[in-house]
Design a protein around this motif. Structure first.
Motif, mmCIF file in Angstrom:
data_model
loop_
_atom_site.group_PDB
_atom_site.id
_atom_site.type_symbol
_atom_site.label_atom_id
_atom_site.label_comp_id
_atom_site.label_asym_id
_atom_site.label_seq_id
_atom_site.Cartn_x
_atom_site.Cartn_y
_atom_site.Cartn_z
ATOM 1 N N SER A 2 0.912 -0.684 0.057
ATOM 2 C CA SER A 2 0.122 0.046 0.225
ATOM 3 C C SER A 2 1.004 1.259 -0.264
ATOM 4 O O SER A 2 2.345 1.419 0.275
ATOM 5 C CB SER A 2 -1.014 0.003 1.493
ATOM 6 O OG SER A 2 0.141 -0.136 2.517
ATOM 7 N N GLU A 3 0.529 2.344 -0.083
ATOM 8 C CA GLU A 3 0.920 3.649 -0.120
ATOM 9 C C GLU A 3 0.047 4.292 0.849
ATOM 10 O O GLU A 3 -0.513 4.756 1.629
ATOM 11 C CB GLU A 3 0.550 4.449 -1.257
ATOM 12 C CG GLU A 3 2.135 3.793 -2.390
ATOM 13 C CD GLU A 3 0.896 4.677 -3.976
ATOM 14 O OE1 GLU A 3 1.100 6.086 -3.992
ATOM 15 O OE2 GLU A 3 1.969 4.182 -5.129
ATOM 16 N N VAL A 4 1.761 5.087 1.467
ATOM 17 C CA VAL A 4 0.899 6.428 2.934
ATOM 18 C C VAL A 4 1.415 7.210 2.713
ATOM 19 O O VAL A 4 2.924 7.387 1.689
ATOM 20 C CB VAL A 4 1.462 4.936 3.888
ATOM 21 C CG1 VAL A 4 2.785 5.163 4.138
ATOM 22 C CG2 VAL A 4 1.142 6.237 5.124
ATOM 23 N N LYS A 81 5.508 3.764 -0.113
ATOM 24 C CA LYS A 81 4.816 2.074 -0.500
ATOM 25 C C LYS A 81 5.595 1.886 0.664
ATOM 26 O O LYS A 81 6.730 1.693 1.644
ATOM 27 C CB LYS A 81 6.618 1.391 -1.713
ATOM 28 C CG LYS A 81 5.145 0.626 -2.328
ATOM 29 C CD LYS A 81 5.564 0.105 -3.321
ATOM 30 C CE LYS A 81 4.471 0.195 -4.848
ATOM 31 N NZ LYS A 81 5.658 -0.211 -5.661
#
Length: 124
Positions: A2-4, A81
């Motif tokens: 996931s991206e943050v 990522k």
């Protein structure tokens, strides 16, 4: 994966905290900060490195599961990522270009650390 996103000034993780995930910086920049050790450096913080796009942060804990060895703070808005420790190791096993790039960065960091340590050492 996931991206943050992190805002400039936001702490990503603290030295001594637990965590096995690591981050690949897609955009922005972060400072790696370490606390001084010993009586003469007690209470001081040093910027050990500035990391930018393409670099990993937090990967040492992903390797060994030990507490974080540094505090990392975003110095620009960042997008990263997120990798679990297991996913990070799998990435290095399967993507040889990524593994080589990671090793290049790791060697640069080690050289930078050696220079910093040699300047901080005094001989009689």
């Amino acid at each position: 994966m996931s991206e943050v996103r992190f805002r400039s000034g936001e702490t990503i993780f603290e030295e001594g905290s637990n965590g096995t995930e690591c981050y690949k910086i897609l955009s922005g920049a972060a400072e790696v900060r370490v606390r001084g050790k010993g009586r003469e450096h007690w209470g001081m913080t040093m910027v050990a490195a500035t990391c930018g796009p393409g670099e990993f942060i937090g990967e040492m804990s992903a390797f060994d599961g030990a507490p974080r060895s540094a505090t990392v703070v975003a110095v620009e808005d960042m997008t990263c990522k997120v990798y679990s420790g297991e996913a990070f190791l799998k990435l290095l096993e399967t993507d040889h270009e990524e593994a080589l790039e990671y090793l290049r960065v790791l060697v640069q960091r080690l050289k930078q650390s050696n220079v910093s340590m040699s300047w901080g050492t005094r001989t009689g």
